[in-house]
Scaffold this active site. Structure first.
Site, PDB file in Angstrom:
ATOM      1  N   ARG A 108     -13.658  -9.957   6.650  1.00  0.00           N
ATOM      2  CA  ARG A 108     -13.963  -9.192   7.672  1.00  0.00           C
ATOM      3  C   ARG A 108     -12.306  -8.733   8.228  1.00  0.00           C
ATOM      4  NH1 ARG A 108     -18.483 -10.295   9.782  1.00  0.00           N
ATOM      5  NH2 ARG A 108     -20.640  -9.090   9.402  1.00  0.00           N
ATOM      6  N   LYS A 130      -2.136   1.403   2.686  1.00  0.00           N
ATOM      7  CA  LYS A 130      -2.382   1.651   2.347  1.00  0.00           C
ATOM      8  C   LYS A 130      -3.061   0.401   0.812  1.00  0.00           C
ATOM      9  CE  LYS A 130      -2.469   6.398   1.772  1.00  0.00           C
ATOM     10  NZ  LYS A 130      -2.173   7.547   0.978  1.00  0.00           N
ATOM     11  N   GLU A 172      10.057   7.979  -5.773  1.00  0.00           N
ATOM     12  CA  GLU A 172      10.017   8.035  -3.743  1.00  0.00           C
ATOM     13  C   GLU A 172      10.973   7.938  -2.829  1.00  0.00           C
ATOM     14  OE1 GLU A 172       6.545   7.803  -3.367  1.00  0.00           O
ATOM     15  OE2 GLU A 172       5.339   7.017  -4.872  1.00  0.00           O
ATOM     16  N   LYS A 212       9.618   6.733   6.696  1.00  0.00           N
ATOM     17  CA  LYS A 212       7.919   6.210   5.327  1.00  0.00           C
ATOM     18  C   LYS A 212       7.082   6.023   6.668  1.00  0.00           C
ATOM     19  CE  LYS A 212       4.423   4.529   2.971  1.00  0.00           C
ATOM     20  NZ  LYS A 212       3.581   3.937   1.754  1.00  0.00           N
ATOM     21  N   GLU A 222      -4.030   8.832   7.942  1.00  0.00           N
ATOM     22  CA  GLU A 222      -3.713   9.396   7.103  1.00  0.00           C
ATOM     23  C   GLU A 222      -4.688  10.948   7.574  1.00  0.00           C
ATOM     24  OE1 GLU A 222      -2.451   9.520   2.809  1.00  0.00           O
ATOM     25  OE2 GLU A 222      -4.249  10.546   2.735  1.00  0.00           O
ATOM     26  N   ARG A 226       0.717  12.308   7.840  1.00  0.00           N
ATOM     27  CA  ARG A 226       0.590  10.930   6.649  1.00  0.00           C
ATOM     28  C   ARG A 226       0.494  12.136   5.235  1.00  0.00           C
ATOM     29  NH1 ARG A 226      -0.688   4.964   5.775  1.00  0.00           N
ATOM     30  NH2 ARG A 226       0.295   4.371   3.799  1.00  0.00           N
ATOM     31  N   ASN A 230       2.184  12.247   0.222  1.00  0.00           N
ATOM     32  CA  ASN A 230       1.770  13.105  -1.378  1.00  0.00           C
ATOM     33  C   ASN A 230       2.215  14.182  -1.767  1.00  0.00           C
ATOM     34  OD1 ASN A 230      -0.551  11.249  -0.288  1.00  0.00           O
ATOM     35  ND2 ASN A 230      -1.759  12.754   0.482  1.00  0.00           N
ATOM     36  N   HIS A 233       2.362  13.940  -5.236  1.00  0.00           N
ATOM     37  CA  HIS A 233       1.371  13.468  -6.458  1.00  0.00           C
ATOM     38  C   HIS A 233      -0.090  13.354  -6.789  1.00  0.00           C
ATOM     39  CE1 HIS A 233       3.581  10.022  -4.339  1.00  0.00           C
ATOM     40  NE2 HIS A 233       3.278   9.574  -5.168  1.00  0.00           N
ATOM     41  N   HIS A 237      -0.310  12.535 -10.482  1.00  0.00           N
ATOM     42  CA  HIS A 237      -1.576  11.292 -11.168  1.00  0.00           C
ATOM     43  C   HIS A 237      -2.057  11.879 -11.424  1.00  0.00           C
ATOM     44  CE1 HIS A 237      -1.619   9.157  -6.712  1.00  0.00           C
ATOM     45  NE2 HIS A 237      -0.952   8.388  -7.914  1.00  0.00           N
ATOM     46  N   HIS A 252       4.695   5.182 -12.853  1.00  0.00           N
ATOM     47  CA  HIS A 252       4.493   6.098 -11.591  1.00  0.00           C
ATOM     48  C   HIS A 252       4.817   6.804 -10.965  1.00  0.00           C
ATOM     49  CE1 HIS A 252       2.201   6.860  -7.692  1.00  0.00           C
ATOM     50  NE2 HIS A 252       3.432   6.633  -7.238  1.00  0.00           N
TER      51      HIS A 252
HETATM   52  N1  GLY Z   1       1.605   6.192  -1.077  1.00  0.00           N
HETATM   53  C1  GLY Z   1       1.705   7.061  -0.171  1.00  0.00           C
HETATM   54  C2  GLY Z   1       1.030   6.583   1.830  1.00  0.00           C
HETATM   55  O1  GLY Z   1       1.184   5.427   2.031  1.00  0.00           O
HETATM   56  O2  GLY Z   1       0.831   7.024   2.247  1.00  0.00           O
END
Ligand code: GLY
Length: 352
Positions: A108, A130, A172, A212, A222, A226, A230, A233, A237, A252
């Site tokens: 956990r 993330k 990025e 960031k 998010e 946040r 994106n 993306h 993606h 990427h």
């Molecule tokens: N890669 C986007 C984020 O970390 O929210």
């Protein structure tokens, strides 16, 4: 700050400093085949790390899957890890994403530290919490938000990166510039990433990570801003998936770079993003990343991927778009026709 980010030019000294402030019973270090060979020897200069148990997994995003996650869980269990154990993830986004998820779920949750070895990892994947794996053909489909206790950015790594890896991370950074302000964005567009001055790059990286961090600090899960991160993306993606389907995967960041162009166009169509800014970003991307060939036969596949994006809600396709550099709107509903128009105009701009 959620993230304790430390910059160092000496990875073993940096890690000793962080570890001296932590209490843990056993230390584990997750590497992939590449970082085991090239980065682990640098970390092993630290006495504490010499006593750590190393877990080596296969490299490449295609291995960011449940089978390799199981390998990590097993190695932690067999190595005697407890809730007081600490996991260091030494690698690119694949290692920090999957190692972070292993740390989030093992017993956990145990503490983890990220040491990104790529520019992409330093400015994005390793920071912000993330974590996850790919599943069912979808990227990062299973995961959790779990903040690293610290992120150690070794600036020396950047000097040894191949130009395509630098470019991948730089996309990025361009995104961070576009969502923050025109001054930061201009500094990035003036930077020659194919012929980098490393001192300037480092200053730009710190500025980019701070963008960031500020966003994640305000909205770690998010729910709102946040989603700024994106940008580029949703289309990116889909392009990345198309490249994989064609059997010619792209980095990427390259997909994000082309996605930024498509989304700058959508931003213009939906929110009046200035036309001159579309030309500026398209020119920078074309000159540095080249073009990604799309024909109208690819539109159904791209659209299908876009409809599976995690950002969509209640059947709406949601994009993060720009009114101008530094003025961001989230949850902008976009139609199939508008998406196709953005691909048409992308092809016009790139002469495809
Ligand atoms: N890669 C986007 C984020 O970390 O929210």
């Amino acid at each position: 700050m959620i993230n304790n980010i430390i910059y160092t030019s000496n990875i073993s000294e940096g890690v000793e400093k962080i570890l001296s402030q932590k209490e843990f019973d056993l230390l584990f270090i997750l590497t992939d085949e590449n970082t085991h060979r090239y980065a682990m020897p640098l970390l092993s200069k630290s006495e504490i790390c010499q006593k750590a148990k190393e877990i080596v997994i296969l490299a490449d995003d295609s291995n960011k899957n449940i089978e390799n996650l199981t390998t990590i869980w097993k190695a932690l269990g067999e190595g005697g890890a407890t809730r007081k154990s600490l996991l260091i993830n030494l690698g690119g986004g694949m290692v920090t994403d999957m190692g972070g998820f292993a740390a989030a779920t093992f017993k956990r949750g145990i503490e983890h530290i990220n040491i990104p070895t790529t520019l992409l990892g330093a400015v994005d994947a390793a920071v912000g919490g993330k974590t996850g794996i790919n599943f069912g053909g979808l990227k990062n489909e299973i995961g959790a938000f779990k903040q690293p206790s610290a992120v150690l950015i070794n600036t020396e790594f950047f000097k040894t990166l191949a130009s395509e890896h630098l470019l991948s991370g730089f996309a990025e950074m361009l995104k961070h510039g576009l969502i923050s302000n025109i001054e930061s964005y201009n500094r990035l567009l003036q930077f020659d990433i194919c012929n980098p001055d490393y001192a300037t790059l480092l200053a730009l990286v710190e500025e980019s990570v701070a963008v960031k961090e500020r966003i994640v600090e305000e909205d770690p899960l998010e729910k709102g801003i946040r989603k700024y991160l994106n940008l580029g993306h949703t289309s990116g993606h889909a392009i990345e998936s198309l490249a994989i389907k064609r059997g010619t995967p792209v980095q990427h960041g390259y997909a994000v770079a082309w996605g930024l162009v498509c989304e700058a166009i959508l931003s213009h169509l939906k929110l009046g993003f200035p036309q001159k800014e579309i030309y500026r970003i398209a020119e920078y991307i074309k000159n540095n990343y080249g073009t990604f060939n799309i024909s109208c036969n690819d539109y159904p596949y791209l659209y299908e991927k876009i409809t599976h994006d995690k950002k969509n809600e209640s059947g709406r396709i949601n994009y993060t778009l720009l009114k101008d550099v530094g003025i961001v709107e989230i949850n902008v509903a976009v139609t199939k026709e508008e998406i196709e128009t953005s691909f048409d105009l992308y092809r016009d701009l790139f002469g495809l």
